[in-house]
Design an enzyme around this catalytic site. Structure first.
Site, short mmCIF file in Angstrom:
data_model
loop_
_atom_site.label_atom_id
_atom_site.label_comp_id
_atom_site.label_asym_id
_atom_site.label_seq_id
_atom_site.Cartn_x
_atom_site.Cartn_y
_atom_site.Cartn_z
CE LYS A 1 33.88 -38.83 -24.99
NZ LYS A 1 33.98 -37.45 -25.49
CD GLN B 1 32.17 -34.67 -23.92
OE1 GLN B 1 33.22 -35.29 -24.02
NE2 GLN B 1 31.09 -35.02 -24.60
CG ASP C 1 37.54 -35.10 -29.29
OD1 ASP C 1 37.07 -36.18 -29.62
OD2 ASP C 1 37.21 -34.48 -28.26
N1 GUN Z 1 30.39 -34.10 -27.99
C1 GUN Z 1 29.75 -34.95 -28.82
N2 GUN Z 1 30.61 -35.75 -29.47
C2 GUN Z 1 31.84 -35.41 -29.03
C3 GUN Z 1 33.15 -35.87 -29.32
O1 GUN Z 1 33.39 -36.77 -30.13
N3 GUN Z 1 34.15 -35.25 -28.65
C4 GUN Z 1 33.94 -34.25 -27.76
N4 GUN Z 1 35.00 -33.69 -27.17
N5 GUN Z 1 32.75 -33.78 -27.48
C5 GUN Z 1 31.70 -34.37 -28.09
#
Ligand code: GUN
Length: 281
Positions: free
Chosen positions: A49, A92, A115
């Site tokens: 990311k 996350q 998100d």
């Molecule tokens: N863990 C797995 N997929 C995601 C996601 O799309 N966003 C976040 N914040 N954590 C994750």
């Protein structure tokens, strides 16, 4: 020959658009990522990311709360919420077991919830007025659209009922008039459903779950699984045998994964534009 749903190619196109928009508008979006606990996969995802943000010109700040308490994470979110220079906040997942995920998600202000996990954003998807759509479902819809795969009137089977994937994805597909079946760990006889799917979306975290016999001839198969097997990353679908039978299939790696990250960039840019009143909707 089947169509390969190339997430990297579509990701590159999205990144170019986001980068151009950032350069032209002069906005410098800022994304705050918060993590806790020790999770090797999360470390890798956050690195991916960060790199994607750098490529397009989004500032990426990561706060690692380590083995902190729930209160400390909530405090970091509050700080990010009050900081006017922060456009997007993501926490996350997964978080350590002692932390109440729904409480964390509720504390992220809806306008910075890139998100789309806050109940307000979730509810907006439910009523057909989405603002921030969770990144993996959004990425899957973009991937299907990019290859002109029609969902209207199709039988779509999703193997995953999590709030991150299956629940929001089923709503997005319903909004587009697909007939949606959601399967999960308690589903009896999964094959009964997978065999009838025009579009099969699999995120079970079980390598080898979907073989050729479980798939309808000419179907589209989207593999959301990410599993490490013998040092290699594989999905839930036996790619080499299933590809012979299908119309289109997404690979792992290089399918849904890059689309998830591209969607995060789009959502972060959207948050930055909305906060500066440059974008409606
Ligand atoms: N863990 C797995 N997929 C995601 C996601 O799309 N966003 C976040 N914040 N954590 C994750």
């Amino acid at each position: 020959m089947e169509i390969l749903l190339d997430g990297k190619k579509i990701r590159d196109r999205i990144e170019s658009k986001v980068k151009k928009r950032i350069e032209e508008s002069g906005i410098k979006p800022k994304l705050l990522a918060i993590s806790a606990g020790k999770n090797e996969a999360n470390r890798v995802y956050l690195k991916v990311k960060r790199e994607a943000c750098r490529r397009v010109g989004i500032e990426f700040i990561h706060i690692d709360c380590g083995d902190a308490e729930e209160r400390d994470i909530l405090d970091e979110i509050t700080r990010g919420a009050r900081d006017d220079s922060v456009d997007g906040i993501l926490v996350q997942l997964p978080l350590p077991n002692n932390i109440d995920v729904s409480k964390i998600m509720e504390s992220i202000p809806a306008e910075k919830d890139v998100d789309g996990f806050n109940p307000e954003n979730f509810g907006r998807v439910m009523v057909g007025k989405p603002v921030f759509i969770p990144c993996t479902p959004k990425g899957i819809m973009t991937l299907l659209d990019s290859y002109n795969i029609e969902v209207r009137g199709k039988d779509v089977v999703i193997i995953n009922h999590s709030p991150l994937i299956g629940k929001p994805l089923s709503l997005l597909l319903l909004l587009r008039d697909a007939t949606v079946t959601v399967c999960h760990i308690m589903t009896k006889d999964i094959e009964r459903y997978t065999k009838m799917a025009d579009i099969l979306i699999v995120g079970a975290g079980k390598p080898g779950l979907i073989g050729e016999k479980m798939v309808k001839e000419g179907a589209t198969v989207i593999d959301v699984g990410i599993n490490r097997v013998g040092g290699k990353i594989v999905g839930d679908v036996l790619f080499d045998e299933v590809r012979e039978k299908v119309y289109a299939i997404s690979p792992v790696p290089g399918g849904v994964g890059p689309m998830t990250v591209a969607s995060l960039l789009e959502n972060t840019l959207k948050a930055a534009e909305r906060r500066r009143c440059l974008k409606k909707g």
